[in-house]
Write a protein that holds these residues in place. Sequence first.
Motif, PDB file in Angstrom:
ATOM      1  N   ILE A   1      40.196  30.725  26.777  1.00 36.80           N
ATOM      2  CA  ILE A   1      41.006  31.007  27.957  1.00 36.80           C
ATOM      3  C   ILE A   1      40.233  32.032  28.788  1.00 36.80           C
ATOM      4  CG2 ILE A   1      43.187  31.909  28.828  1.00 36.80           C
ATOM      5  CD1 ILE A   1      43.481  29.271  27.370  1.00 36.80           C
ATOM      6  N   MET A   2      39.982  31.702  30.035  1.00 34.40           N
ATOM      7  CA  MET A   2      39.242  32.577  30.939  1.00 34.40           C
ATOM      8  C   MET A   2      40.218  33.114  31.982  1.00 34.40           C
ATOM      9  SD  MET A   2      36.360  32.141  29.443  1.00 34.40           S
ATOM     10  CE  MET A   2      35.379  33.184  30.531  1.00 34.40           C
ATOM     11  N   GLN A   3      40.355  34.426  32.026  1.00 35.69           N
ATOM     12  CA  GLN A   3      41.383  35.041  32.861  1.00 35.69           C
ATOM     13  C   GLN A   3      40.792  36.159  33.707  1.00 35.69           C
ATOM     14  OE1 GLN A   3      45.736  35.475  31.673  1.00 35.69           O
ATOM     15  NE2 GLN A   3      44.947  37.466  31.149  1.00 35.69           N
ATOM     16  N   ARG A   4      41.155  36.156  34.995  1.00 36.55           N
ATOM     17  CA  ARG A   4      40.739  37.220  35.916  1.00 36.55           C
ATOM     18  C   ARG A   4      41.836  37.377  36.952  1.00 36.55           C
ATOM     19  NH1 ARG A   4      35.408  36.221  39.392  1.00 36.55           N
ATOM     20  NH2 ARG A   4      36.828  34.711  40.372  1.00 36.55           N
ATOM     21  N   ALA A   5      42.488  38.546  36.924  1.00 35.92           N
ATOM     22  CA  ALA A   5      43.634  38.797  37.802  1.00 35.92           C
ATOM     23  C   ALA A   5      44.634  37.646  37.649  1.00 35.92           C
ATOM     24  CB  ALA A   5      43.176  38.973  39.246  1.00 35.92           C
ATOM     25  N   HIS A   6      44.907  36.900  38.730  1.00 35.61           N
ATOM     26  CA  HIS A   6      45.888  35.825  38.659  1.00 35.61           C
ATOM     27  C   HIS A   6      45.258  34.464  38.369  1.00 35.61           C
ATOM     28  CE1 HIS A   6      48.971  38.570  39.970  1.00 35.61           C
ATOM     29  NE2 HIS A   6      48.282  38.881  41.050  1.00 35.61           N
TER      30      HIS A   6
END
Length: 324
Positions: A153-158
């Motif tokens: 899972i790659m997550q950055r801010a929204h």
Amino acid sequence: MELFTSLKNKIDGKNIRIVFPEGNEPRILTAVARLHAEKLVAPILLGDPQDIATVAEQHHLDIAGVKIIDPANYADYDQMVTAFVERRHGKATIEQAKEQLQNVNYFGTMLVYMNQADGMVSGIVHPTGDTVRPALQIIKTKPGISRTSGAMIMQRAHERYLFADCAINIDPNAQELAEMAVESAKTAALFDIEPRVAMLSFSTKGSGHADVVTKVQEATKLAHAMAPELALDGELQFDAAYVPKVAAQKAPNSQVAGQATVYIFPELQSGNIGYKIAQRLGNFEAIGPILQGLNKPVSDLSRGASAEDAYKVAIITAAQTLMN
């Protein structure tokens, strides 16, 4: 909603049992104490109860009420040995079963197989193979899935995306890629990602010609046949999958190009490199690897993992039980 808030809401009150074979490891105990205090899962620790209690006391951790199973004094050991021999279908004798069950990862995996636990988290001490091998031999993959795969899972801010395979299969064939795509879409949905699947290549819609391109084209056809309702397209270059303006030029008729959320890499090398570029240069948080395709969830921690990592992976593993 923030990812782990969402996952906690999904598992809250369900008393999901997660076994931790590395029961006397301080990072595991720190995570377990927190999970138990927050009543997020029902942890099961493996190991000598006195050793575990000593480590917990040394690190000022409250594990009162946490279930501890000592494999050396397990009341249902004979039943487990018999179940192990039967599951291995002639590949292990009783003597070999007894020897392998001295390994805490095999023991923990058997607890999951025998429905004494719902999932397992290991690997903070043991290498990946020691965690994955028992899972493949005992829990095995779901019907229609020939191989497990590792998603990030790659997550950055929204922003939130899923990349696969980033951990397991060196050079999957077209059928394996198709299975991975369909399973990754299910994983994405669990993590509140609306699945729009891009089958990645260095080519977009026939712009390049090579066996590796043909493989992705064939995988796309197979995935469509497996899940015709799924928003999935290929073959697509990453920029065509991610950037709307590029998609309008390279794949104007695609319902996925320019807005993909799930990225299926053609082989492990590109998947592993790709997620690390996004993590290090793009400042994405990389969560995983999340093992996909097993009948019941088993998660592999990095040996460099922190107590926070173990805590989060346990939540992910518990959430995965809701998919089965």
